[in-house]
Design a protein around this motif. Sequence first.
Motif, mmCIF file in Angstrom:
data_model
loop_
_atom_site.group_PDB
_atom_site.id
_atom_site.type_symbol
_atom_site.label_atom_id
_atom_site.label_comp_id
_atom_site.label_asym_id
_atom_site.label_seq_id
_atom_site.Cartn_x
_atom_site.Cartn_y
_atom_site.Cartn_z
ATOM 1 N N VAL A 18 0.844 -1.207 0.000
ATOM 2 C CA VAL A 18 0.000 0.000 0.000
ATOM 3 C C VAL A 18 0.878 1.255 0.000
ATOM 4 O O VAL A 18 0.631 2.213 -0.750
ATOM 5 C CB VAL A 18 -0.959 -0.005 1.214
ATOM 6 N N LEU A 21 2.575 1.562 -3.492
ATOM 7 C CA LEU A 21 1.635 1.958 -4.546
ATOM 8 C C LEU A 21 1.194 3.416 -4.369
ATOM 9 O O LEU A 21 1.064 4.153 -5.356
ATOM 10 C CB LEU A 21 0.412 1.040 -4.544
ATOM 11 N N SER A 22 0.975 3.825 -3.119
ATOM 12 C CA SER A 22 0.553 5.209 -2.873
ATOM 13 C C SER A 22 1.673 6.173 -3.286
ATOM 14 O O SER A 22 1.415 7.220 -3.898
ATOM 15 C CB SER A 22 0.194 5.409 -1.398
ATOM 16 N N ALA A 24 4.045 5.542 -5.484
ATOM 17 C CA ALA A 24 4.168 5.496 -6.951
ATOM 18 C C ALA A 24 3.049 6.310 -7.607
ATOM 19 O O ALA A 24 3.273 6.977 -8.627
ATOM 20 C CB ALA A 24 4.106 4.050 -7.428
ATOM 21 N N ASP A 25 1.873 6.273 -7.012
ATOM 22 C CA ASP A 25 0.737 7.019 -7.556
ATOM 23 C C ASP A 25 1.034 8.520 -7.530
ATOM 24 O O ASP A 25 0.827 9.242 -8.524
ATOM 25 C CB ASP A 25 -0.507 6.690 -6.719
ATOM 26 N N VAL A 26 1.526 8.986 -6.401
ATOM 27 C CA VAL A 26 1.817 10.410 -6.261
ATOM 28 C C VAL A 26 2.986 10.817 -7.172
ATOM 29 O O VAL A 26 3.032 11.951 -7.670
ATOM 30 C CB VAL A 26 2.086 10.693 -4.760
ATOM 31 N N ILE A 28 3.391 9.866 -10.100
ATOM 32 C CA ILE A 28 2.815 10.145 -11.434
ATOM 33 C C ILE A 28 2.580 11.647 -11.543
ATOM 34 O O ILE A 28 2.890 12.282 -12.566
ATOM 35 C CB ILE A 28 1.494 9.361 -11.642
ATOM 36 N N ASP A 29 2.029 12.241 -10.471
ATOM 37 C CA ASP A 29 1.806 13.690 -10.469
ATOM 38 C C ASP A 29 3.134 14.444 -10.460
ATOM 39 O O ASP A 29 3.270 15.477 -11.107
ATOM 40 C CB ASP A 29 0.966 14.094 -9.250
ATOM 41 N N PHE A 238 -2.279 1.814 7.077
ATOM 42 C CA PHE A 238 -3.150 1.147 6.101
ATOM 43 C C PHE A 238 -4.447 1.934 5.897
ATOM 44 O O PHE A 238 -4.931 2.074 4.783
ATOM 45 C CB PHE A 238 -3.463 -0.266 6.600
ATOM 46 N N LEU A 239 -4.967 2.464 7.007
ATOM 47 C CA LEU A 239 -6.247 3.178 6.907
ATOM 48 C C LEU A 239 -6.071 4.671 6.623
ATOM 49 O O LEU A 239 -6.978 5.308 6.100
ATOM 50 C CB LEU A 239 -7.050 2.998 8.201
ATOM 51 N N THR A 242 -3.879 6.220 2.551
ATOM 52 C CA THR A 242 -4.549 6.344 1.260
ATOM 53 C C THR A 242 -5.423 7.611 1.164
ATOM 54 O O THR A 242 -5.428 8.247 0.107
ATOM 55 C CB THR A 242 -5.347 5.075 0.922
ATOM 56 N N CYS A 245 -3.031 10.202 0.310
ATOM 57 C CA CYS A 245 -2.617 10.057 -1.093
ATOM 58 C C CYS A 245 -3.630 10.753 -2.009
ATOM 59 O O CYS A 245 -3.255 11.495 -2.930
ATOM 60 C CB CYS A 245 -2.497 8.570 -1.428
ATOM 61 N N VAL A 246 -4.912 10.541 -1.726
ATOM 62 C CA VAL A 246 -5.955 11.163 -2.555
ATOM 63 C C VAL A 246 -5.933 12.683 -2.379
ATOM 64 O O VAL A 246 -6.121 13.435 -3.347
ATOM 65 C CB VAL A 246 -7.336 10.561 -2.223
ATOM 66 N N ARG A 249 -3.119 13.932 -4.495
ATOM 67 C CA ARG A 249 -3.545 13.890 -5.909
ATOM 68 C C ARG A 249 -4.435 15.085 -6.240
ATOM 69 O O ARG A 249 -4.278 15.728 -7.282
ATOM 70 C CB ARG A 249 -4.319 12.596 -6.192
#
Lengths: 274, 305
Positions: A18, A21-22, A24-26, A28-29, A238-239, A242, A245-246, A249
């Motif tokens: 988690v 991935l979080s 890696a997601d950020v 992208i931005d 975990f909770l 994310t 992360c949003v 984003r």
Amino acid sequence: MSFQLFLAGFLLFSVWIVALLSAADVLIDFRRLGALRRRWTPLSSADGTGLVVGTIVEGKGPDGVFAVHHLEQRVRALDRPNTLGFWDRTRAAELFGGTVSVGSTSVKVDAQPAQVWPSDERQAQALPLPATQFAALAGDAQKAAGALRRLDTPLKAQDTVYLAGTFRNGVLGPAPDGGLLVSAVDPNGWASARQNLCLGFVALAFGWASLGTALAVGAGEPWGLVSKLGAVVLIALFLGLTPLCVKVRNACKTPDERDVGGTQAQPTGLPHPA
Amino acid sequence: MRRLADLRQLAVVAIYLCLLGAMFFVPAARNPVVLLLAMLFGWLSMLVNHNVMHLALFDSKAANTALRLALSFGAMFPVSSLIPAHNIIHHHFGEDGLPDWADPKHARFKWNLANILHFPNVIGPITFDGTSRWGQVKGRAPFRAAYGMESAFAFGLTGALLLWDFWTTLCFIMIPQLFSARSFLRINIIQHEGTDTTSRYNHSRNFVGTFTNWLWMNGGYHTIHHDHPTLHWTELKAAHEQEVAPKMHPSLAEKSFGWYLIRTYLLTLWRPAPIDVAAAERGGAAPQQAVAQELHSNSTAAAAV
């Protein structure tokens, strides 16, 4: 190895997945913002393709507006006394054109398609409905479909403006890739601040996961109090990671696309809506 | 209970809770077989959750509330969030001009396995944020009360179990809970990635295998469910075969759920480019007809060469 130990290892692995991935997601931005900064190279004068900063001298739109960002919002009555809530819908921009002074020269800008980035401050100032409009919308806002309002954030004479595109003979046109930006905020400064936010998030994700892992599997009695504390730190990650992360984003959305929303209590001096 | 067939839905939830209880209270039950069964029944109870949010199981309000509390504990989230997130926003494929909270595009990696792994991490927070905003609107106090009660029950009971026996709860209660909730979120990307949500018959992927639909209580027939959200699960298969199957693009009917996952997320490295699944629909021909015509014209062309 006990089955419970295997499961604890699986949970630790899942938490790291988690976190990775979080991050890696950020990233992208982060990369997108880097490309944006490379795209709009600051120019020393209004000549060539890149970014300049200037002051709007004249706008050709209604009331001397140079450019405007429109955000349509759905308006609904909230379950708080005389309060309306705003939900973002569609966005649009208009560049009316005019004249911008850049250093000692002036740049002529014609009406044409462009991206218009409003400033957060001015958009926030424009968000509250004037008392008369509040009263007019309050009735429909009680209905299931709600009401619609348009939040306009203009750039006008005397405003600082950042122009990005191709400058030829004192006239602004689109860049070779078709891009043309009119912004109330420094695009590079904005992108740089958001890139730092992304890096901060990545550091937080790995720091948080490392701390939890160290406590959970490091020194101390196996399955003991310190280990439990580490597991709690990892459950919180975990909770909690994310949603962060949003949020990052969302913060990286360009100013013309950013979430505005908002609520407004009834301005004083108005009769309460039925 | 409104329909006798729904005893099965109730049994699924009861079995799931019994499996969780067994693992918590009976050390001998803390083994891989019971845990895997709990995860399977956790997923099935999420399908029940979905079904009962469209069509209440009982006439009694108290019984429906009790079932929702049980389901909320089973997945550690307030299941009433499905009312805005699924019944309203997802079934309209958008929120008043903005994307669906569960739009597959919220996952944006090129590596497709990362997309399905990360998807719940993104749409979970988007859904909770959207639900919270949705619940603030005037007249939605009953929703907020139900949401608050379910949250308190789900998190309160899980928290109490953690205090009672931390590691057992973490490994044998929270793993099935999180698996159920996250699988439920993931099914959105599985059912809608690569479809055309503006299309009449090609907005969803269907899993049409006999065993899958027996196990899932016909949950594989997703297009017909979108079109008729309150149609009882026992009636989905017949309605799918009559209304959807002749008109949908053949690629949106998958025989095997497992093979689809393996093929799409393990054997395919990068996110597949979308295909125009609604082309035949726009052209007025049934997709099977269009595919047959395409094959015929290809074979004619080959014969001519």
